[in-house]
Design a protein around this motif. Structure first.
Motif, PDB file in Angstrom:
ATOM      1  N   ASP A  69       8.426  -9.621  19.440  1.00  0.00           N
ATOM      2  CA  ASP A  69       8.803 -10.299  18.201  1.00  0.00           C
ATOM      3  C   ASP A  69       7.595 -10.547  17.292  1.00  0.00           C
ATOM      4  OD1 ASP A  69       7.582 -12.221  19.769  1.00  0.00           O
ATOM      5  OD2 ASP A  69       8.988 -13.812  19.240  1.00  0.00           O
ATOM      6  N   GLY A  70       6.498  -9.843  17.558  1.00  0.00           N
ATOM      7  CA  GLY A  70       5.283 -10.029  16.778  1.00  0.00           C
ATOM      8  C   GLY A  70       5.292  -9.217  15.492  1.00  0.00           C
ATOM      9  N   TYR A  71       4.723  -9.775  14.458  1.00  0.00           N
ATOM     10  CA  TYR A  71       4.583  -9.074  13.178  1.00  0.00           C
ATOM     11  C   TYR A  71       3.321  -8.226  13.190  1.00  0.00           C
ATOM     12  CZ  TYR A  71       8.145 -12.056  11.045  1.00  0.00           C
ATOM     13  OH  TYR A  71       9.316 -12.694  10.732  1.00  0.00           O
ATOM     14  N   SER A  72       3.387  -7.098  12.515  1.00  0.00           N
ATOM     15  CA  SER A  72       2.208  -6.261  12.329  1.00  0.00           C
ATOM     16  C   SER A  72       2.314  -5.560  10.982  1.00  0.00           C
ATOM     17  CB  SER A  72       2.073  -5.230  13.456  1.00  0.00           C
ATOM     18  OG  SER A  72       3.169  -4.338  13.461  1.00  0.00           O
ATOM     19  N   VAL A  73       1.171  -5.194  10.436  1.00  0.00           N
ATOM     20  CA  VAL A  73       1.113  -4.426   9.196  1.00  0.00           C
ATOM     21  C   VAL A  73       0.726  -3.018   9.583  1.00  0.00           C
ATOM     22  CG1 VAL A  73       0.055  -4.227   6.927  1.00  0.00           C
ATOM     23  CG2 VAL A  73       0.266  -6.473   7.999  1.00  0.00           C
ATOM     24  N   GLN A  74       1.516  -2.044   9.138  1.00  0.00           N
ATOM     25  CA  GLN A  74       1.222  -0.660   9.455  1.00  0.00           C
ATOM     26  C   GLN A  74       1.259   0.157   8.178  1.00  0.00           C
ATOM     27  OE1 GLN A  74       3.341   0.866  12.923  1.00  0.00           O
ATOM     28  NE2 GLN A  74       3.935  -1.231  13.416  1.00  0.00           N
ATOM     29  N   GLY A  75       0.376   1.112   8.089  1.00  0.00           N
ATOM     30  CA  GLY A  75       0.329   1.969   6.912  1.00  0.00           C
ATOM     31  C   GLY A  75      -0.979   2.728   6.860  1.00  0.00           C
ATOM     32  N   THR A  76      -1.212   3.359   5.747  1.00  0.00           N
ATOM     33  CA  THR A  76      -2.443   4.111   5.536  1.00  0.00           C
ATOM     34  C   THR A  76      -2.959   3.811   4.134  1.00  0.00           C
ATOM     35  OG1 THR A  76      -1.248   6.040   4.710  1.00  0.00           O
ATOM     36  CG2 THR A  76      -1.757   6.008   7.064  1.00  0.00           C
ATOM     37  N   TYR A  77      -4.212   4.132   3.913  1.00  0.00           N
ATOM     38  CA  TYR A  77      -4.745   4.012   2.567  1.00  0.00           C
ATOM     39  C   TYR A  77      -5.782   5.098   2.345  1.00  0.00           C
ATOM     40  CZ  TYR A  77      -8.743   1.495   4.586  1.00  0.00           C
ATOM     41  OH  TYR A  77      -9.839   1.130   5.314  1.00  0.00           O
ATOM     42  N   SER A  78      -5.998   5.390   1.086  1.00  0.00           N
ATOM     43  CA  SER A  78      -6.991   6.400   0.726  1.00  0.00           C
ATOM     44  C   SER A  78      -7.540   6.074  -0.656  1.00  0.00           C
ATOM     45  CB  SER A  78      -6.377   7.803   0.742  1.00  0.00           C
ATOM     46  OG  SER A  78      -5.310   7.873  -0.174  1.00  0.00           O
ATOM     47  N   ARG A  79      -8.653   6.669  -0.974  1.00  0.00           N
ATOM     48  CA  ARG A  79      -9.281   6.482  -2.280  1.00  0.00           C
ATOM     49  C   ARG A  79      -8.682   7.489  -3.254  1.00  0.00           C
ATOM     50  NH1 ARG A  79     -15.391   6.082  -1.805  1.00  0.00           N
ATOM     51  NH2 ARG A  79     -14.639   4.323  -0.657  1.00  0.00           N
ATOM     52  N   ILE A  80      -8.344   7.012  -4.429  1.00  0.00           N
ATOM     53  CA  ILE A  80      -7.834   7.892  -5.480  1.00  0.00           C
ATOM     54  C   ILE A  80      -8.533   7.546  -6.784  1.00  0.00           C
ATOM     55  CG2 ILE A  80      -5.564   8.255  -4.455  1.00  0.00           C
ATOM     56  CD1 ILE A  80      -4.513   6.165  -6.509  1.00  0.00           C
ATOM     57  N   GLU A  81      -8.532   8.471  -7.679  1.00  0.00           N
ATOM     58  CA  GLU A  81      -9.018   8.230  -9.043  1.00  0.00           C
ATOM     59  C   GLU A  81     -10.305   7.404  -9.067  1.00  0.00           C
ATOM     60  OE1 GLU A  81      -5.753   6.563 -11.237  1.00  0.00           O
ATOM     61  OE2 GLU A  81      -4.361   8.053 -10.453  1.00  0.00           O
ATOM     62  N   GLY A  82     -11.291   7.854  -8.335  1.00  0.00           N
ATOM     63  CA  GLY A  82     -12.588   7.191  -8.373  1.00  0.00           C
ATOM     64  C   GLY A  82     -12.638   5.900  -7.603  1.00  0.00           C
ATOM     65  N   ASN A  83     -12.464   4.776  -8.285  1.00  0.00           N
ATOM     66  CA  ASN A  83     -12.647   3.471  -7.650  1.00  0.00           C
ATOM     67  C   ASN A  83     -11.346   2.735  -7.378  1.00  0.00           C
ATOM     68  OD1 ASN A  83     -15.384   3.490  -7.272  1.00  0.00           O
ATOM     69  ND2 ASN A  83     -15.819   2.718  -9.317  1.00  0.00           N
ATOM     70  N   GLN A  84     -10.265   3.457  -7.078  1.00  0.00           N
ATOM     71  CA  GLN A  84      -9.015   2.803  -6.717  1.00  0.00           C
ATOM     72  C   GLN A  84      -8.615   3.200  -5.308  1.00  0.00           C
ATOM     73  OE1 GLN A  84      -6.050   3.747  -9.751  1.00  0.00           O
ATOM     74  NE2 GLN A  84      -6.203   1.609 -10.391  1.00  0.00           N
ATOM     75  N   LEU A  85      -7.873   2.301  -4.669  1.00  0.00           N
ATOM     76  CA  LEU A  85      -7.281   2.586  -3.371  1.00  0.00           C
ATOM     77  C   LEU A  85      -5.783   2.719  -3.537  1.00  0.00           C
ATOM     78  CD1 LEU A  85      -9.044  -0.024  -1.058  1.00  0.00           C
ATOM     79  CD2 LEU A  85      -9.677   2.353  -1.463  1.00  0.00           C
ATOM     80  N   PHE A  86      -5.202   3.622  -2.788  1.00  0.00           N
ATOM     81  CA  PHE A  86      -3.759   3.770  -2.729  1.00  0.00           C
ATOM     82  C   PHE A  86      -3.345   3.386  -1.319  1.00  0.00           C
ATOM     83  CE2 PHE A  86       0.111   6.509  -2.244  1.00  0.00           C
ATOM     84  CZ  PHE A  86       0.897   5.780  -3.126  1.00  0.00           C
ATOM     85  N   ILE A  87      -2.514   2.354  -1.207  1.00  0.00           N
ATOM     86  CA  ILE A  87      -2.104   1.805   0.083  1.00  0.00           C
ATOM     87  C   ILE A  87      -0.601   1.986   0.225  1.00  0.00           C
ATOM     88  CG2 ILE A  87      -2.036  -0.246   1.550  1.00  0.00           C
ATOM     89  CD1 ILE A  87      -4.312  -1.368  -0.302  1.00  0.00           C
ATOM     90  N   ILE A  88      -0.188   2.560   1.321  1.00  0.00           N
ATOM     91  CA  ILE A  88       1.228   2.678   1.667  1.00  0.00           C
ATOM     92  C   ILE A  88       1.403   1.958   2.997  1.00  0.00           C
ATOM     93  CG2 ILE A  88       3.136   4.219   2.241  1.00  0.00           C
ATOM     94  CD1 ILE A  88       1.677   6.408   0.684  1.00  0.00           C
ATOM     95  N   GLY A  89       2.327   1.030   3.058  1.00  0.00           N
ATOM     96  CA  GLY A  89       2.495   0.309   4.305  1.00  0.00           C
ATOM     97  C   GLY A  89       3.800  -0.442   4.381  1.00  0.00           C
TER      98      GLY A  89
END
Length: 126
Positions: A69-89
């Motif tokens: 019953d524990g919560y967790s955050v799952q996903g990935t992230y990557s650098r896009i357009e220079g100084n931005q991060l794109f996070i999917i989770g």
């Protein structure tokens, strides 16, 4: 080895449990692919800081691989357009997603990225 989670501290039964290792596993967890930005670790540091609050904590943090019953955050992230991060989770409770997956574009700033992920997931925790 011990397979059961540790006994929760007094008063913890009413608080949502978060688990540590789900943020750092491969195959879909938020992983550090940006050469040291450490988003997974930054999230874990936040959850651990809650544990240090003792009875005033809003959640209980476990340093274990899984909890039904524990919560967790799952996903990935990557650098896009220079100084931005794109996070999917998404937020999970056990193996089940809580709500819809999220997509975020954040500045390439660790604390800002962490804050945006937390703003996305914490309202879903019950």
């Amino acid at each position: 080895g011990i397979t059961d989670p540790p006994a929760p501290p007094d008063g913890a039964a009413e608080k949502p449990p978060f688990i540590h290792r789900k943020c750092l596993t491969t195959g879909g967890a938020i992983k550090d692919t940006l050469g040291g930005i450490g988003l997974g670790q930054a999230l874990n540091d936040y959850f651990f800081s809650q544990r240090l609050k003792g009875a005033q904590a809003k959640m209980v943090f476990y340093d274990i691989a899984s909890l039904s019953d524990g919560y967790s955050v799952q996903g990935t992230y990557s650098r896009i357009e220079g100084n931005q991060l794109f996070i999917i989770g998404n937020l999970f409770k056990g193996e089940n997603p809580v709500g819809q997956p999220f997509e975020l574009k954040t500045p390439n700033n660790l604390m800002e990225a962490r804050s945006q992920v937390l703003r996305e997931i914490l309202p879903r925790v019950k």
